[in-house]
Design a protein around this motif. Sequence first.
Motif, PDB file in Angstrom:
ATOM      1  N   GLY A  49      15.089  -4.090   0.421  1.00 55.16           N
ATOM      2  CA  GLY A  49      14.766  -5.712  -0.880  1.00 55.16           C
ATOM      3  C   GLY A  49      14.598  -6.589   0.483  1.00 55.16           C
ATOM      4  N   GLU A  50      15.747  -7.401   1.191  1.00 52.42           N
ATOM      5  CA  GLU A  50      15.376  -8.209   1.707  1.00 52.42           C
ATOM      6  C   GLU A  50      14.220  -7.966   2.714  1.00 52.42           C
ATOM      7  OE1 GLU A  50      19.515 -10.064   3.332  1.00 52.42           O
ATOM      8  OE2 GLU A  50      18.173 -11.440   4.199  1.00 52.42           O
ATOM      9  N   THR A  51      14.894  -6.936   4.128  1.00 52.27           N
ATOM     10  CA  THR A  51      13.976  -6.944   5.067  1.00 52.27           C
ATOM     11  C   THR A  51      12.404  -6.915   3.733  1.00 52.27           C
ATOM     12  OG1 THR A  51      15.207  -6.337   5.720  1.00 52.27           O
ATOM     13  CG2 THR A  51      14.036  -5.660   6.636  1.00 52.27           C
ATOM     14  N   VAL A  52      12.266  -6.098   3.469  1.00 49.75           N
ATOM     15  CA  VAL A  52      11.015  -6.141   2.511  1.00 49.75           C
ATOM     16  C   VAL A  52      10.464  -7.710   1.938  1.00 49.75           C
ATOM     17  CG1 VAL A  52       9.502  -5.602   0.687  1.00 49.75           C
ATOM     18  CG2 VAL A  52      10.956  -3.455   1.402  1.00 49.75           C
ATOM     19  N   MET A  53      10.463  -7.986   1.828  1.00 52.28           N
ATOM     20  CA  MET A  53      10.581  -9.231   1.901  1.00 52.28           C
ATOM     21  C   MET A  53       9.753 -10.241   2.705  1.00 52.28           C
ATOM     22  SD  MET A  53      11.387 -13.271   1.520  1.00 52.28           S
ATOM     23  CE  MET A  53      13.146 -12.719   1.167  1.00 52.28           C
ATOM     24  N   HIS A  54      10.879 -10.152   3.873  1.00 55.81           N
ATOM     25  CA  HIS A  54      10.461 -10.807   4.946  1.00 55.81           C
ATOM     26  C   HIS A  54       9.306 -10.377   5.473  1.00 55.81           C
ATOM     27  CE1 HIS A  54      14.238 -13.401   4.670  1.00 55.81           C
ATOM     28  NE2 HIS A  54      14.367 -12.890   5.192  1.00 55.81           N
ATOM     29  N   GLU A  55       8.855  -8.920   5.140  1.00 53.77           N
ATOM     30  CA  GLU A  55       8.145  -7.700   6.559  1.00 53.77           C
ATOM     31  C   GLU A  55       6.666  -8.549   5.571  1.00 53.77           C
ATOM     32  OE1 GLU A  55       7.525  -6.431   8.565  1.00 53.77           O
ATOM     33  OE2 GLU A  55      10.115  -6.678   9.179  1.00 53.77           O
ATOM     34  N   SER A 109       1.168  -1.321  -0.225  1.00 54.29           N
ATOM     35  CA  SER A 109      -0.152  -0.152   0.091  1.00 54.29           C
ATOM     36  C   SER A 109       1.012   1.212  -0.159  1.00 54.29           C
ATOM     37  CB  SER A 109      -0.754   0.082   1.346  1.00 54.29           C
ATOM     38  OG  SER A 109       0.269  -0.124   2.288  1.00 54.29           O
ATOM     39  N   GLN A 110       0.447   2.392  -0.590  1.00 62.37           N
ATOM     40  CA  GLN A 110       0.835   3.849  -0.477  1.00 62.37           C
ATOM     41  C   GLN A 110       1.527   3.958   0.944  1.00 62.37           C
ATOM     42  OE1 GLN A 110      -1.219   6.731  -1.609  1.00 62.37           O
ATOM     43  NE2 GLN A 110       0.435   8.554  -0.996  1.00 62.37           N
ATOM     44  N   GLU A 111       0.379   4.174   2.204  1.00 63.10           N
ATOM     45  CA  GLU A 111       1.008   4.403   3.749  1.00 63.10           C
ATOM     46  C   GLU A 111       2.469   3.194   3.800  1.00 63.10           C
ATOM     47  OE1 GLU A 111      -2.205   2.628   2.041  1.00 63.10           O
ATOM     48  OE2 GLU A 111      -3.155   5.593   2.519  1.00 63.10           O
ATOM     49  N   TRP A 112       2.008   1.756   3.532  1.00 66.16           N
ATOM     50  CA  TRP A 112       3.476   1.406   4.100  1.00 66.16           C
ATOM     51  C   TRP A 112       4.367   1.036   2.829  1.00 66.16           C
ATOM     52  CZ3 TRP A 112       7.019  -2.541   2.681  1.00 66.16           C
ATOM     53  CH2 TRP A 112       7.564  -3.506   3.420  1.00 66.16           C
ATOM     54  N   SER A 113       4.836   1.844   1.767  1.00 65.94           N
ATOM     55  CA  SER A 113       5.286   1.983   1.492  1.00 65.94           C
ATOM     56  C   SER A 113       6.303   3.498   1.849  1.00 65.94           C
ATOM     57  CB  SER A 113       4.869   1.956  -0.793  1.00 65.94           C
ATOM     58  OG  SER A 113       4.328   1.106  -0.969  1.00 65.94           O
ATOM     59  N   GLU A 114       5.351   4.316   1.661  1.00 68.96           N
ATOM     60  CA  GLU A 114       6.063   5.948   2.274  1.00 68.96           C
ATOM     61  C   GLU A 114       6.494   5.386   3.524  1.00 68.96           C
ATOM     62  OE1 GLU A 114       3.258   9.036   0.386  1.00 68.96           O
ATOM     63  OE2 GLU A 114       3.177   8.104   2.209  1.00 68.96           O
ATOM     64  N   ALA A 115       6.357   5.055   4.553  1.00 67.44           N
ATOM     65  CA  ALA A 115       6.400   4.139   6.028  1.00 67.44           C
ATOM     66  C   ALA A 115       8.148   3.368   5.652  1.00 67.44           C
ATOM     67  CB  ALA A 115       5.880   3.744   6.851  1.00 67.44           C
ATOM     68  N   TYR A 116       8.248   2.602   4.919  1.00 66.75           N
ATOM     69  CA  TYR A 116       9.409   1.519   4.436  1.00 66.75           C
ATOM     70  C   TYR A 116      10.041   1.690   4.168  1.00 66.75           C
ATOM     71  CZ  TYR A 116       6.807  -0.701   8.732  1.00 66.75           C
ATOM     72  OH  TYR A 116       6.453  -1.051   9.802  1.00 66.75           O
ATOM     73  N   LEU A 117      10.028   3.065   3.011  1.00 65.36           N
ATOM     74  CA  LEU A 117      10.933   3.027   2.009  1.00 65.36           C
ATOM     75  C   LEU A 117      12.482   3.708   2.408  1.00 65.36           C
ATOM     76  CD1 LEU A 117      10.100   4.456  -1.052  1.00 65.36           C
ATOM     77  CD2 LEU A 117      10.401   6.826  -0.124  1.00 65.36           C
ATOM     78  N   SER A 118      13.152   3.221   2.815  1.00 69.78           N
ATOM     79  CA  SER A 118      14.679   2.822   2.609  1.00 69.78           C
ATOM     80  C   SER A 118      14.817   1.012   3.535  1.00 69.78           C
ATOM     81  CB  SER A 118      14.834   4.012   4.640  1.00 69.78           C
ATOM     82  OG  SER A 118      14.125   3.876   5.432  1.00 69.78           O
ATOM     83  N   LEU A 119      13.692   0.595   3.821  1.00 70.70           N
ATOM     84  CA  LEU A 119      14.639  -0.557   3.826  1.00 70.70           C
ATOM     85  C   LEU A 119      15.144  -1.420   3.038  1.00 70.70           C
ATOM     86  CD1 LEU A 119      11.152  -2.342   5.731  1.00 70.70           C
ATOM     87  CD2 LEU A 119      13.021  -1.439   6.617  1.00 70.70           C
TER      88      LEU A 119
END
Length: 328
Positions: free
Chosen positions: A249-255, A237-247
């Motif tokens: 790629g690997e962390t994003v995958m796990h989350e 979602s836009q909100e999630w992407s904005e909040a976690y923009l600097s993570l």
Amino acid sequence: MSNQIKSGPTLAVIGAGLAGLRCAALLAEAGYAVSVFEKSRGTGGRLASSRLGDLTTDLGVPFIETRQASLQQWLSQHPDSAQCWQPSQTDFTLQAPRVDPARELWVGVPRSSVLTRLLSAGVTLHTETRVSVVWPDRQGVLLRDEHAEVLGHFDKVVIATPAPQAVPLLDALQSCQARAAAISLRPAWVLALALEQRPESLAQIDLIEGQHPEFKRILRESSKPGRAGEIWTLQASQEWSEAYLSLSGETVMHELVASWVALTGDPVKVLGYRAHRWLYCDVNSVETTQAVWDGDRAVGVCGDWLAGGGVDGAWQSGTALAQMILSS
Ligand SMILES: Cc1cc2nc3c(=O)[nH]c(=O)nc-3n(C[C@H](O)[C@H](O)[C@H](O)COP(=O)(O)OP(=O)(O)OC[C@H]3O[C@@H](n4cnc5c(N)ncnc54)[C@H](O)[C@@H]3O)c2cc1C
């Protein structure tokens, strides 16, 4: 790279997304010798596809749902490259999946980037070339790359990048530069997953859309025409992407996988993944001028941000700029 030799006026297009290539294709058809400069390795921009192991997946817009009659017509004229996808769809309750016959969702076959490849058939394409200077002088419009190397002089130049990337190219068109600088774009994380097998809870579901704190959309890439494997794409979602923009790629995958498993209740075995951070996914505030053409400086601008945003905006803007150039 194709090497077309044409004797018509020369035109350079910066950006091989839908807007730039639609404009390029119409002008090439009208006799212009068109060179397209693209900073990435291939065409597509936000209609991009990417490798995932031996397979490919769409990482940008997952399907085209258009109200533009000319885009619909163009897609239906290329049945080998564009087909309708009829997913069984539902919302994030995962209840009552069904095919919606009223929705016409077009996809590129076997991947979305074939559509922009098709549009680039009559132009000379220079990939991995980032343009950093656009400057009209006595010999035409000068283009330089990011190393200040001269790319050439052209009779006309079209800037077809997202608004923030157009700003440094618009020194010669300062009023348009100010308008581009005022546009903000929303980011999006997209995660493509190659799975060992289809989750049981999603056995009847190809597309999930609706309100969810973490997701905008989840879809079974492999259910599109011409695809193979068991690939799913998760757009945050836009909100999630904005909040976690600097993570990473690997962390994003796990989350996102953890959120997906919490949603479906099914564990998944991930064989491979690709996480992509789109800094410029879609426009927040939009102009409705369609496109900008400055005949004195022989520089024009098109892109989704000038025509309401989205795929339709990009198509409409590229079409409008070609018409402005042809009638100028
Ligand atoms: C994940 C995702 C989901 C989306 N979902 C939807 C949807 O459901 N519906 C919808 O309508 N739209 C959707 N969109 C938006 C849609 O994809 C875009 O609006 C449209 O594709 C924009 O096309 P464009 O040609 O204007 O820009 P782009 O596709 O961004 O093309 C611009 C090109 O310019 C290149 N470039 C930039 N700077 C330079 C430079 N200096 N030199 C050379 N090249 C340069 C870029 O690499 C890029 O290839 C989505 C986008 C994403 C990413």
